[in-house]
Write an enzyme that holds these catalytic residues in place. Structure first.
Site, PDB file in Angstrom:
ATOM      1  N   ASN A  14       0.877  -1.172   0.000  1.00 25.33           N
ATOM      2  CA  ASN A  14       0.000   0.000   0.000  1.00 25.33           C
ATOM      3  C   ASN A  14       0.914   1.222   0.000  1.00 25.33           C
ATOM      4  O   ASN A  14       1.415   1.634   1.055  1.00 25.33           O
ATOM      5  CB  ASN A  14      -0.893  -0.051   1.255  1.00 25.33           C
ATOM      6  CG  ASN A  14      -1.830   1.138   1.333  1.00 25.33           C
ATOM      7  OD1 ASN A  14      -1.792   2.050   0.504  1.00 25.33           O
ATOM      8  ND2 ASN A  14      -2.671   1.134   2.352  1.00 25.33           N
ATOM      9  N   ARG A  95      -2.702  -2.021  -3.328  1.00 22.78           N
ATOM     10  CA  ARG A  95      -3.859  -1.157  -3.139  1.00 22.78           C
ATOM     11  C   ARG A  95      -3.715  -0.003  -4.120  1.00 22.78           C
ATOM     12  O   ARG A  95      -2.698   0.694  -4.115  1.00 22.78           O
ATOM     13  CB  ARG A  95      -3.896  -0.626  -1.712  1.00 22.78           C
ATOM     14  CG  ARG A  95      -5.016   0.372  -1.530  1.00 22.78           C
ATOM     15  CD  ARG A  95      -5.055   0.890  -0.105  1.00 22.78           C
ATOM     16  NE  ARG A  95      -6.157   1.797   0.053  1.00 22.78           N
ATOM     17  CZ  ARG A  95      -6.069   2.993   0.636  1.00 22.78           C
ATOM     18  NH1 ARG A  95      -4.915   3.407   1.118  1.00 22.78           N
ATOM     19  NH2 ARG A  95      -7.120   3.756   0.744  1.00 22.78           N
ATOM     20  N   HIS A 184     -12.316   3.597   0.176  1.00 22.05           N
ATOM     21  CA  HIS A 184     -12.322   2.630   1.292  1.00 22.05           C
ATOM     22  C   HIS A 184     -13.192   1.418   0.940  1.00 22.05           C
ATOM     23  O   HIS A 184     -13.686   0.720   1.823  1.00 22.05           O
ATOM     24  CB  HIS A 184     -12.896   3.231   2.596  1.00 22.05           C
ATOM     25  CG  HIS A 184     -12.017   4.225   3.280  1.00 22.05           C
ATOM     26  ND1 HIS A 184     -12.534   5.239   4.064  1.00 22.05           N
ATOM     27  CD2 HIS A 184     -10.677   4.352   3.331  1.00 22.05           C
ATOM     28  CE1 HIS A 184     -11.547   5.959   4.565  1.00 22.05           C
ATOM     29  NE2 HIS A 184     -10.404   5.447   4.130  1.00 22.05           N
ATOM     30  N   ARG A 245      -8.655  15.943   7.037  1.00 21.50           N
ATOM     31  CA  ARG A 245      -9.464  16.411   5.898  1.00 21.50           C
ATOM     32  C   ARG A 245     -10.781  16.993   6.397  1.00 21.50           C
ATOM     33  O   ARG A 245     -11.387  16.466   7.322  1.00 21.50           O
ATOM     34  CB  ARG A 245      -9.772  15.257   4.947  1.00 21.50           C
ATOM     35  CG  ARG A 245      -8.562  14.780   4.192  1.00 21.50           C
ATOM     36  CD  ARG A 245      -8.941  13.653   3.229  1.00 21.50           C
ATOM     37  NE  ARG A 245      -7.878  12.669   3.214  1.00 21.50           N
ATOM     38  CZ  ARG A 245      -8.060  11.359   3.117  1.00 21.50           C
ATOM     39  NH1 ARG A 245      -9.268  10.854   3.015  1.00 21.50           N
ATOM     40  NH2 ARG A 245      -7.039  10.539   3.117  1.00 21.50           N
ATOM     41  N   GLU A 388      -7.931  -4.727   5.570  1.00 20.27           N
ATOM     42  CA  GLU A 388      -7.827  -4.464   4.132  1.00 20.27           C
ATOM     43  C   GLU A 388      -6.734  -5.305   3.499  1.00 20.27           C
ATOM     44  O   GLU A 388      -6.865  -5.735   2.353  1.00 20.27           O
ATOM     45  CB  GLU A 388      -7.555  -2.970   3.906  1.00 20.27           C
ATOM     46  CG  GLU A 388      -8.791  -2.117   4.176  1.00 20.27           C
ATOM     47  CD  GLU A 388      -8.469  -0.648   4.409  1.00 20.27           C
ATOM     48  OE1 GLU A 388      -7.888  -0.341   5.470  1.00 20.27           O
ATOM     49  OE2 GLU A 388      -8.794   0.179   3.556  1.00 20.27           O
TER      50      GLU A 388
END
Ligand code: ADP
Length: 406
Positions: A14, A95, A184, A245, A388
């Site tokens: 990732n 990813r 996601h 964010r 994940e």
């Protein structure tokens, strides 16, 4: 370690703009052989933290680029007794953040696929280029192991048109691929699948809300096995208040920041992606610190927390109406799995909607999937750790398995 033990394992990569998270995992048995993270890649004091066979080490050293980080990572694997070149890996699973409209299934990486990911990089200029660097590094250093891209947007590719479309000029939107993609997705898919398993009910029959609350955060509404809405949009900036964010804001603010405050595009980008959210509100983006500060009476931490919870409740309410019937609400990721107060406050005083949290169950710390609602709660409220890496490894192994089978 013998190569037989790692035969068929998947190396999951990732790659972020200056980081590289990795894990070597056996998709069938879920055995994790090693994992780690390289940070501040490009700096003279980059660090890599590597955990293998029960021992964890952190090393600081210059890593000019991702290729150097992958090389260094391979060295650490070798020191721990795993030669990645001869370990019998079935795949490297990458990813990839943005699949645009092209990629909605895990995809074997070929030169053509790399070209297409490069083409759609304009949709995710902060993310896809880093993912591509990770792909290039793996292909160079492990040339005999197939690479598979697993896209963060994939799960949401078939969002209903009404949820995916922004109310702007259709011609402009179509020409520039401006629509809601969602992110996601690997986590939302994995966690909603685990929730169905936990409840012992068919996935396709369930109406679910999944709240992925990590440093990045997103919510999704899943109806009869398919997502019908999600909080992130064309980019991962939309939706919930996140660590750094802003999430939702009036687009007029962007115009104002440019026109009146005279900030350039890159400055606005940095402001909204890196200096907003919890960090912008109280100077901290880690929920552990925010909770400590709130407990010590810090007003700005309390205010940031209240704003975070307010936004979260707004989405939960919206998704309850969109779904009509809700069977399960599931919390996941760093904050969702660990911050009991967030879970309690997000769903406080909703008894009239069939939601009752059991305070004792909610306070319990565990790494296992669990129910935190009371026995008489009409809606099951769950905490399910996301994974994940495992989801990416499984999907990559499946692609490689099916392509070698024929
Ligand atoms: P990401 O993958 O988006 O970087 P994670 O899912 O790992 O994020 O979540 C990271 C966040 O989880 C941290 O910033 C922190 O706010 C929160 N977190 C982790 N552990 C705890 C904890 N024990 N209590 C409260 N929050 C936690």
């Amino acid at each position: 370690m013998s190569a037989a033990a790692t035969a068929g394992a998947v190396l999951v990569l990732n790659a972020g703009s200056s980081s590289l998270k990795y894990q070597l995992v056996q998709p069938d048995t879920e055995e994790v052989f090693a994992e780690g993270i390289a940070e501040r890649i490009g700096d003279h004091d980059a660090s890599i933290t590597h955990e293998q066979a029960g021992s964890k080490t952190t090393e600081i050293r210059a890593m000019p680029d991702h290729l150097a980080a992958v090389e260094f990572m391979m060295g650490l694997f070798a020191e721990g007794g795993i030669d990645l070149g001869t370990a019998g890996l079935s795949a490297v699973g990458h990813r990839v953040v943005h699949g645009g409209r092209t990629f909605y299934e895990p995809t074997l990486i070929t030169p053509e696929v790399i070209s297409e990911i490069t083409r759609i990089s304009s949709l995710a200029p902060l993310h896809n280029p880093a993912n591509l660097i990770g792909i290039a590094a793996a292909r160079e250093l492990l040339p005999d192991v197939p690479s598979v891209g697993v896209f963060d947007t994939a799960f949401f590719h078939a969002l209903p048109d009404a949820a995916a479309t922004y109310a702007i000029d259709r011609g402009v939107a179509d020409l520039h691929a401006i629509r809601r993609y969602g992110f996601h997705g690997t986590s939302h898919e994995y966690v909603s699948g685990q929730a169905a398993e936990f409840l012992g009910r068919p996935y396709d029959d369930l109406h679910q809300i999944v709240l992925h609350l990590g440093n990045g955060a997103s919510a999704s509404a899943i109806s009869d096995g398919a997502p019908i809405d999600t909080s992130m949009g064309m980019t991962p900036l939309e939706g919930l208040v996140m660590g750094t964010r802003s999430g939702d804001l009036d687009p007029g603010i962007v115009l104002h920041l440019n026109r009146v405050v005279h900030l350039g595009v890159d400055q606005i980008d940095t402001l909204l992606n890196k200096q907003s959210g919890l960090k912008g509100l109280c100077g901290e983006n880690d929920f552990r610190t925010i909770t400590e500060k709130m407990d010590a009476g810090d007003e700005s931490a309390r205010r940031a927390y209240d704003i975070y919870i307010n936004r979260l409740r707004k989405y939960i309410g919206a998704y309850m109406i969109q779904l009509g019937r809700v069977d399960a609400i599931t919390f996941t990721a760093g904050v969702g799995e660990n911050a009991a107060s967030v879970r309690a406050d997000a769903l406080a005083d909703l008894e009239m909607y069939g939601i009752r949290i059991d305070a004792e169950r909610n306070a319990l710390r565990s790494r296992e999937p669990r129910r935190i609602s009371t026995a008489d709660s009409a809606i099951d409220v769950l905490v399910i750790p996301t994974n994940e890496e495992l989801a990416i490894a499984r999907q990559a192994a499946e692609v490689v398995g099916s392509s070698s089978a024929g």
